[in-house]
Design a protein around this motif. Sequence first.
Motif, PDB file in Angstrom:
ATOM      1  N   TRP A   7     -14.509 -12.141 -13.370  1.00 38.90           N
ATOM      2  CA  TRP A   7     -14.885 -10.877 -12.733  1.00 38.90           C
ATOM      3  C   TRP A   7     -15.943 -10.216 -13.601  1.00 38.90           C
ATOM      4  O   TRP A   7     -15.806 -10.146 -14.817  1.00 38.90           O
ATOM      5  N   ALA A  11     -11.488  -5.987  -7.637  1.00 36.88           N
ATOM      6  CA  ALA A  11     -10.636  -5.734  -8.802  1.00 36.88           C
ATOM      7  C   ALA A  11     -11.169  -4.533  -9.564  1.00 36.88           C
ATOM      8  O   ALA A  11     -12.296  -4.076  -9.338  1.00 36.88           O
ATOM      9  N   ARG A  43      -6.145  -4.528 -11.893  1.00 35.32           N
ATOM     10  CA  ARG A  43      -5.689  -4.552 -10.504  1.00 35.32           C
ATOM     11  C   ARG A  43      -6.580  -5.474  -9.678  1.00 35.32           C
ATOM     12  O   ARG A  43      -7.800  -5.439  -9.816  1.00 35.32           O
ATOM     13  N   THR A  44      -5.933  -6.264  -8.836  1.00 32.01           N
ATOM     14  CA  THR A  44      -6.674  -7.072  -7.878  1.00 32.01           C
ATOM     15  C   THR A  44      -6.273  -6.650  -6.477  1.00 32.01           C
ATOM     16  O   THR A  44      -5.135  -6.223  -6.239  1.00 32.01           O
ATOM     17  N   HIS A  86     -16.024 -10.021  -8.142  1.00 36.07           N
ATOM     18  CA  HIS A  86     -15.630 -11.422  -8.314  1.00 36.07           C
ATOM     19  C   HIS A  86     -16.875 -12.297  -8.474  1.00 36.07           C
ATOM     20  O   HIS A  86     -17.792 -12.235  -7.663  1.00 36.07           O
TER      21      HIS A  86
END
Length: 143
Positions: A90, A55, A43-44, A70
């Motif tokens: 990430w 995320a 998921r972002t 990030h």
Amino acid sequence: MKFSSAVFSALLVFVPLAAHSEVTTEVFCFRSYEGKPINFEFRTYYDSVAKWSGAGVKYSKSKKAIGLVHRSTEQEELVYGRPYQYTTTWVEVVDGALTGEYQMVTQGGRVDAMSYTNYKSAKKYSFENDYNVDSKPETGCQW
């Protein structure tokens, strides 16, 4: 009087939604086909007002999500006039320690590659975006 209280109640319900509508969420479902199958939800989150992104990943056999920070995004023009290719990295954070990193390569609306590197073992895993899995921000990947 009843009408105005109904309007007021409706405003109370919808105003908070408008205040938080700047955050967008994307859900991707990934599978590994090397060795034992591994499935995870990626998921972002992006807040256009705060210019913040975050995320997380949640493996299909886990109850808890893992937070990601990030690290970088690099862009490259592969063919003039076509969408840029983006490589986003990430870093995985577990109990305050950096334990690995996820790298996603996208172009246009497509995810071309996803990989995970475990920092301790230095082992790298490759994943494919499974477009056949139903996913929504409210429910996640429906394995």
